[in-house]
Design a protein around this motif. Structure first.
Motif, PDB file in Angstrom:
ATOM      1  N   THR A  49       0.707  -0.871  -0.482  1.00  0.00           N
ATOM      2  CA  THR A  49       0.004  -0.035  -0.291  1.00  0.00           C
ATOM      3  C   THR A  49       0.851   0.730  -0.249  1.00  0.00           C
ATOM      4  N   ALA A  50       0.275   2.235  -0.168  1.00  0.00           N
ATOM      5  CA  ALA A  50       0.841   3.173  -0.626  1.00  0.00           C
ATOM      6  C   ALA A  50       1.504   4.341   0.422  1.00  0.00           C
ATOM      7  N   PRO A  51       1.726   4.679   1.415  1.00  0.00           N
ATOM      8  CA  PRO A  51       1.892   5.365   2.572  1.00  0.00           C
ATOM      9  C   PRO A  51       0.560   6.478   2.275  1.00  0.00           C
ATOM     10  N   ASP A  52      -0.100   7.167   3.387  1.00  0.00           N
ATOM     11  CA  ASP A  52      -0.649   7.750   3.469  1.00  0.00           C
ATOM     12  C   ASP A  52      -0.669   9.167   3.840  1.00  0.00           C
ATOM     13  N   THR A  53      -0.240  10.071   2.875  1.00  0.00           N
ATOM     14  CA  THR A  53       0.498  11.183   2.616  1.00  0.00           C
ATOM     15  C   THR A  53      -0.568  12.129   3.109  1.00  0.00           C
ATOM     16  N   SER A  54      -2.037  12.557   3.630  1.00  0.00           N
ATOM     17  CA  SER A  54      -2.507  13.260   4.322  1.00  0.00           C
ATOM     18  C   SER A  54      -3.060  13.479   5.351  1.00  0.00           C
ATOM     19  N   LYS A  55      -1.746  12.733   6.300  1.00  0.00           N
ATOM     20  CA  LYS A  55      -2.054  12.922   7.967  1.00  0.00           C
ATOM     21  C   LYS A  55      -0.556  13.419   8.119  1.00  0.00           C
ATOM     22  N   THR A  56       0.976  12.928   7.394  1.00  0.00           N
ATOM     23  CA  THR A  56       1.989  13.960   7.357  1.00  0.00           C
ATOM     24  C   THR A  56       2.484  14.566   6.568  1.00  0.00           C
ATOM     25  N   GLN A  57       2.366  15.940   6.900  1.00  0.00           N
ATOM     26  CA  GLN A  57       2.885  16.927   5.668  1.00  0.00           C
ATOM     27  C   GLN A  57       4.236  17.049   6.270  1.00  0.00           C
ATOM     28  N   PRO A  58       5.527  17.200   4.932  1.00  0.00           N
ATOM     29  CA  PRO A  58       6.919  17.409   5.842  1.00  0.00           C
ATOM     30  C   PRO A  58       7.115  18.746   6.111  1.00  0.00           C
ATOM     31  N   THR A  59       7.515  18.887   6.979  1.00  0.00           N
ATOM     32  CA  THR A  59       7.519  19.685   7.614  1.00  0.00           C
ATOM     33  C   THR A  59       9.177  20.554   8.376  1.00  0.00           C
ATOM     34  N   THR A  60       9.458  22.493   7.092  1.00  0.00           N
ATOM     35  CA  THR A  60      10.927  22.377   7.647  1.00  0.00           C
ATOM     36  C   THR A  60      10.867  22.966   9.153  1.00  0.00           C
ATOM     37  N   ASP A  61      11.798  22.511  10.042  1.00  0.00           N
ATOM     38  CA  ASP A  61      11.685  23.302  11.280  1.00  0.00           C
ATOM     39  C   ASP A  61      12.819  24.117  11.388  1.00  0.00           C
ATOM     40  N   SER A  62      12.598  25.386  12.491  1.00  0.00           N
ATOM     41  CA  SER A  62      13.620  26.228  11.981  1.00  0.00           C
ATOM     42  C   SER A  62      14.602  25.430  12.741  1.00  0.00           C
ATOM     43  N   THR A  63      16.335  26.223  12.120  1.00  0.00           N
ATOM     44  CA  THR A  63      16.979  25.806  13.005  1.00  0.00           C
ATOM     45  C   THR A  63      17.691  26.730  14.735  1.00  0.00           C
ATOM     46  N   ASP A  64      17.028  27.595  14.406  1.00  0.00           N
ATOM     47  CA  ASP A  64      17.818  28.409  15.722  1.00  0.00           C
ATOM     48  C   ASP A  64      16.794  28.972  16.582  1.00  0.00           C
ATOM     49  N   ILE A  65      14.866  28.851  16.196  1.00  0.00           N
ATOM     50  CA  ILE A  65      14.012  28.984  17.077  1.00  0.00           C
ATOM     51  C   ILE A  65      13.025  27.933  17.165  1.00  0.00           C
ATOM     52  N   PHE A  66      12.641  27.833  18.630  1.00  0.00           N
ATOM     53  CA  PHE A  66      12.438  26.383  19.746  1.00  0.00           C
ATOM     54  C   PHE A  66      11.344  26.746  20.358  1.00  0.00           C
ATOM     55  N   ILE A  67      11.109  26.256  20.702  1.00  0.00           N
ATOM     56  CA  ILE A  67       9.860  26.239  22.301  1.00  0.00           C
ATOM     57  C   ILE A  67      10.434  25.344  23.307  1.00  0.00           C
ATOM     58  N   ILE A  68      10.342  26.518  24.824  1.00  0.00           N
ATOM     59  CA  ILE A  68      10.722  25.577  25.899  1.00  0.00           C
ATOM     60  C   ILE A  68      10.173  25.252  26.704  1.00  0.00           C
ATOM     61  N   GLY A  69      10.633  23.457  26.463  1.00  0.00           N
ATOM     62  CA  GLY A  69       9.312  22.884  27.034  1.00  0.00           C
ATOM     63  C   GLY A  69       8.637  22.649  28.734  1.00  0.00           C
ATOM     64  N   ASP A  70       8.975  21.801  28.732  1.00  0.00           N
ATOM     65  CA  ASP A  70       8.044  21.302  30.226  1.00  0.00           C
ATOM     66  C   ASP A  70       9.062  20.267  30.994  1.00  0.00           C
ATOM     67  N   GLY A  71      10.025  20.098  30.214  1.00  0.00           N
ATOM     68  CA  GLY A  71      11.450  19.191  31.029  1.00  0.00           C
ATOM     69  C   GLY A  71      12.611  19.934  31.345  1.00  0.00           C
ATOM     70  N   SER A  72      12.292  21.345  31.620  1.00  0.00           N
ATOM     71  CA  SER A  72      13.585  22.746  31.573  1.00  0.00           C
ATOM     72  C   SER A  72      13.832  22.219  33.377  1.00  0.00           C
ATOM     73  N   THR A  73      14.785  22.350  33.690  1.00  0.00           N
ATOM     74  CA  THR A  73      14.593  22.602  34.679  1.00  0.00           C
ATOM     75  C   THR A  73      16.046  23.974  35.590  1.00  0.00           C
ATOM     76  N   ARG A  74      16.419  23.919  36.904  1.00  0.00           N
ATOM     77  CA  ARG A  74      17.423  25.354  36.612  1.00  0.00           C
ATOM     78  C   ARG A  74      18.319  24.953  35.795  1.00  0.00           C
ATOM     79  N   ARG A  75      18.873  24.019  35.414  1.00  0.00           N
ATOM     80  CA  ARG A  75      20.593  23.223  35.050  1.00  0.00           C
ATOM     81  C   ARG A  75      20.340  23.270  33.429  1.00  0.00           C
ATOM     82  N   THR A  76      19.158  22.885  33.604  1.00  0.00           N
ATOM     83  CA  THR A  76      19.260  22.038  31.490  1.00  0.00           C
ATOM     84  C   THR A  76      18.273  22.817  31.480  1.00  0.00           C
ATOM     85  N   LEU A  77      17.877  23.289  29.748  1.00  0.00           N
ATOM     86  CA  LEU A  77      16.394  23.935  29.057  1.00  0.00           C
ATOM     87  C   LEU A  77      15.966  22.535  27.923  1.00  0.00           C
TER      88      LEU A  77
END
Length: 131
Positions: A49-77
């Motif tokens: 079967t051909a892969p279903d491309t309707s669900k996954t769209q190719p996305t290019t992520d930025s190289t220096d822009i991020f979102i700060i996650g909930d797993g950040s601590t005092r010493r790690t990000l």
């Protein structure tokens, strides 16, 4: 006479009811499954079967822009890739980190790194990106 009749009946009952009867042993020999003889019973080969491309769209992520996650601590990000949030990386913070704007959880930030001679990278500055 009565004793003899009872004795004969007991002996006759003993021979008649205590005979050992086992089931006949069934030796079919080598058996072969029915699917080898009847093609209608054989499993159908799976069609690729051909892969279903309707669900996954190719996305290019930025190289220096991020979102700060909930797993950040005092010493790690914890940094999530922006905009897809598919990749996660955890970096250690430098001793004196520069923050411009807010660096709370879920904020979109631009990050610069400081590379150590050992190959490790530390987060040097965090700047909030305003939408």
């Amino acid at each position: 006479m009565k004793k003899i009749f009872i004795f004969i009946c007991c002996i006759a009952a003993m021979f008649a009811s205590t005979a050992c009867r086992y089931a006949h042993e069934d030796k079919p020999g080598d058996t072969v499954a029915a699917i080898n003889f009847d093609p209608s019973l054989a499993p159908k080969p799976k069609q690729p079967t051909a892969p279903d491309t309707s669900k996954t769209q190719p996305t290019t992520d930025s190289t220096d822009i991020f979102i700060i996650g909930d797993g950040s601590t005092r010493r790690t990000l914890q940094l999530l890739s922006y905009p897809s949030k598919r990749d996660t990386a955890i970096f250690r913070k430098a001793q004196h980190i520069r923050v411009s704007g807010s660096a709370d959880y879920g904020r979109v930030v631009r990050v610069t790194f400081f590379c150590l001679p050992s190959g490790d990278s530390l987060v040097n500055t965090v700047t909030e990106v305003r939408n």
